[in-house]
Design an enzyme around this catalytic site. Sequence first.
Site, PDB file in Angstrom:
ATOM      1  N   SER A  10      46.566  38.791  35.859  1.00  0.00           N
ATOM      2  CA  SER A  10      45.197  38.663  36.370  1.00  0.00           C
ATOM      3  C   SER A  10      44.206  38.778  35.216  1.00  0.00           C
ATOM      4  O   SER A  10      43.861  39.877  34.761  1.00  0.00           O
ATOM      5  CB  SER A  10      44.935  39.746  37.416  1.00  0.00           C
ATOM      6  OG  SER A  10      43.668  39.544  37.982  1.00  0.00           O
ATOM      7  N   HIS A  35      46.496  34.227  36.293  1.00  0.00           N
ATOM      8  CA  HIS A  35      45.852  34.271  37.605  1.00  0.00           C
ATOM      9  C   HIS A  35      44.351  34.436  37.362  1.00  0.00           C
ATOM     10  O   HIS A  35      43.914  35.429  36.754  1.00  0.00           O
ATOM     11  CB  HIS A  35      46.433  35.452  38.388  1.00  0.00           C
ATOM     12  CG  HIS A  35      45.875  35.625  39.756  1.00  0.00           C
ATOM     13  ND1 HIS A  35      46.422  35.019  40.867  1.00  0.00           N
ATOM     14  CD2 HIS A  35      44.816  36.340  40.208  1.00  0.00           C
ATOM     15  CE1 HIS A  35      45.730  35.359  41.939  1.00  0.00           C
ATOM     16  NE2 HIS A  35      44.741  36.165  41.564  1.00  0.00           N
ATOM     17  N   ASP A  37      40.670  34.825  38.919  1.00  0.00           N
ATOM     18  CA  ASP A  37      39.918  35.200  40.117  1.00  0.00           C
ATOM     19  C   ASP A  37      38.493  34.683  40.014  1.00  0.00           C
ATOM     20  O   ASP A  37      37.699  35.169  39.200  1.00  0.00           O
ATOM     21  CB  ASP A  37      39.886  36.737  40.244  1.00  0.00           C
ATOM     22  CG  ASP A  37      41.153  37.304  40.843  1.00  0.00           C
ATOM     23  OD1 ASP A  37      41.816  36.594  41.624  1.00  0.00           O
ATOM     24  OD2 ASP A  37      41.467  38.468  40.536  1.00  0.00           O
ATOM     25  N   MET A  39      34.946  34.308  42.031  1.00  0.00           N
ATOM     26  CA  MET A  39      34.230  34.941  43.150  1.00  0.00           C
ATOM     27  C   MET A  39      32.798  34.416  43.165  1.00  0.00           C
ATOM     28  O   MET A  39      32.280  33.985  42.134  1.00  0.00           O
ATOM     29  CB  MET A  39      34.212  36.468  42.983  1.00  0.00           C
ATOM     30  CG  MET A  39      35.564  37.079  42.711  1.00  0.00           C
ATOM     31  SD  MET A  39      35.449  38.880  42.551  1.00  0.00           S
ATOM     32  CE  MET A  39      37.038  39.252  41.798  1.00  0.00           C
ATOM     33  N   HIS A  68      42.500  31.472  42.003  1.00  0.00           N
ATOM     34  CA  HIS A  68      42.287  32.130  43.287  1.00  0.00           C
ATOM     35  C   HIS A  68      40.797  32.080  43.596  1.00  0.00           C
ATOM     36  O   HIS A  68      39.993  32.761  42.953  1.00  0.00           O
ATOM     37  CB  HIS A  68      42.791  33.581  43.160  1.00  0.00           C
ATOM     38  CG  HIS A  68      42.622  34.411  44.386  1.00  0.00           C
ATOM     39  ND1 HIS A  68      42.802  35.776  44.379  1.00  0.00           N
ATOM     40  CD2 HIS A  68      42.296  34.090  45.658  1.00  0.00           C
ATOM     41  CE1 HIS A  68      42.588  36.250  45.593  1.00  0.00           C
ATOM     42  NE2 HIS A  68      42.276  35.247  46.390  1.00  0.00           N
ATOM     43  N   MET A  70      37.927  33.072  45.650  1.00  0.00           N
ATOM     44  CA  MET A  70      37.340  33.999  46.633  1.00  0.00           C
ATOM     45  C   MET A  70      35.902  33.554  46.824  1.00  0.00           C
ATOM     46  O   MET A  70      34.934  34.212  46.395  1.00  0.00           O
ATOM     47  CB  MET A  70      37.446  35.439  46.115  1.00  0.00           C
ATOM     48  CG  MET A  70      38.862  35.981  46.214  1.00  0.00           C
ATOM     49  SD  MET A  70      39.055  37.555  45.359  1.00  0.00           S
ATOM     50  CE  MET A  70      39.585  36.968  43.768  1.00  0.00           C
ATOM     51  N   MET A 139      47.127  39.171  50.391  1.00  0.00           N
ATOM     52  CA  MET A 139      46.255  40.135  49.716  1.00  0.00           C
ATOM     53  C   MET A 139      46.702  41.535  50.138  1.00  0.00           C
ATOM     54  O   MET A 139      46.608  41.896  51.319  1.00  0.00           O
ATOM     55  CB  MET A 139      44.787  39.919  50.109  1.00  0.00           C
ATOM     56  CG  MET A 139      44.169  38.622  49.609  1.00  0.00           C
ATOM     57  SD  MET A 139      44.251  38.351  47.823  1.00  0.00           S
ATOM     58  CE  MET A 139      43.455  39.826  47.176  1.00  0.00           C
ATOM     59  N   GLY A 144      38.339  41.194  45.922  1.00  0.00           N
ATOM     60  CA  GLY A 144      37.025  41.381  45.324  1.00  0.00           C
ATOM     61  C   GLY A 144      36.906  42.446  44.262  1.00  0.00           C
ATOM     62  O   GLY A 144      35.883  42.506  43.583  1.00  0.00           O
ATOM     63  N   ASP A 178      48.904  40.038  45.744  1.00  0.00           N
ATOM     64  CA  ASP A 178      47.745  40.239  44.871  1.00  0.00           C
ATOM     65  C   ASP A 178      47.033  41.525  45.274  1.00  0.00           C
ATOM     66  O   ASP A 178      46.494  41.615  46.380  1.00  0.00           O
ATOM     67  CB  ASP A 178      46.822  39.022  44.998  1.00  0.00           C
ATOM     68  CG  ASP A 178      45.697  39.032  43.969  1.00  0.00           C
ATOM     69  OD1 ASP A 178      45.689  39.912  43.092  1.00  0.00           O
ATOM     70  OD2 ASP A 178      44.831  38.145  44.057  1.00  0.00           O
ATOM     71  N   GLY A 200      47.575  43.167  37.566  1.00  0.00           N
ATOM     72  CA  GLY A 200      46.229  43.459  37.066  1.00  0.00           C
ATOM     73  C   GLY A 200      46.183  44.799  36.388  1.00  0.00           C
ATOM     74  O   GLY A 200      47.085  45.136  35.584  1.00  0.00           O
TER      75      GLY A 200
END
Length: 230
Positions: A10, A35, A37, A39, A68, A70, A139, A144, A178, A200
């Site tokens: 992550s 990975h 993320d 957002m 990913h 979000m 998840m 978040g 995740d 992560g």
Amino acid sequence: MKKPIRIAASVACANFAHLETDLRQLKAGGVDYLHLDFMDGRFVHNFGLDPGLMPTIRQITDTPMDCHLMIEDPERYIDRVAALGADTITIHYEATHQVQKALQQIRDAGARPGIALNPATPVHCLEYVLDDLELVTVMTVNPGAAGQRLIPAMLKKIRDVREMLERTGHDGVDLEVDGNVSFTHIPAMVQSGANVLVGGSSSIFHKDYSIPEAIKAIRDLVNGIEQAQC
Ligand code: DX5
Ligand code: ZN
């Protein structure tokens, strides 16, 4: 069919003061995916990485990018993220009214379609889109934020997704976990049926271990589980 265990790092948990060094260590350690993320401050409270980082990552490493989203209405970003070289693009079931259409858009854009489920979202929502998927992300925390605790009921959810994939002949679909994928939780997650581990702050970017040490510890855990299953 037993799928090989894959490790996804992550990147949002990396140390951006030396991101290039971290990315090179991840590559040298044999991590399977980066990975990423993304957002939007709406679907989740925080802001994550920006897709504008992807060309910079590509200058440093060729490790495949597992993106990913979000993000509310992820359709707005799928083509851009695909064009920037995403291997996998995962949208949230809860983030669009047109889940199947969005998954098809990902495939048409040349990436592997994935769907992520928030902790409260039931597994049966996958039933009619299994043909449109190459990855399901359970998840194991609410999305978040890094550094949260595993929600224990998510171990049953991993088993339920794996059971659905096998029962319906979709066992080629990857099952990713995740959130709080820690050295402590990895064995139960893998034994429950997960085959892609997002590491992560709980593992790959652990404050007490270097990246090479953490990757080796994950590999040792996974090898031990696989040998015990043989
Ligand atoms: C949740 C994040 C976490 C991230 C942090 O939205 O996407 O998945 O990987 O990992 P941990 O939980 O180990 O800090
Ligand atoms: Zn993620």
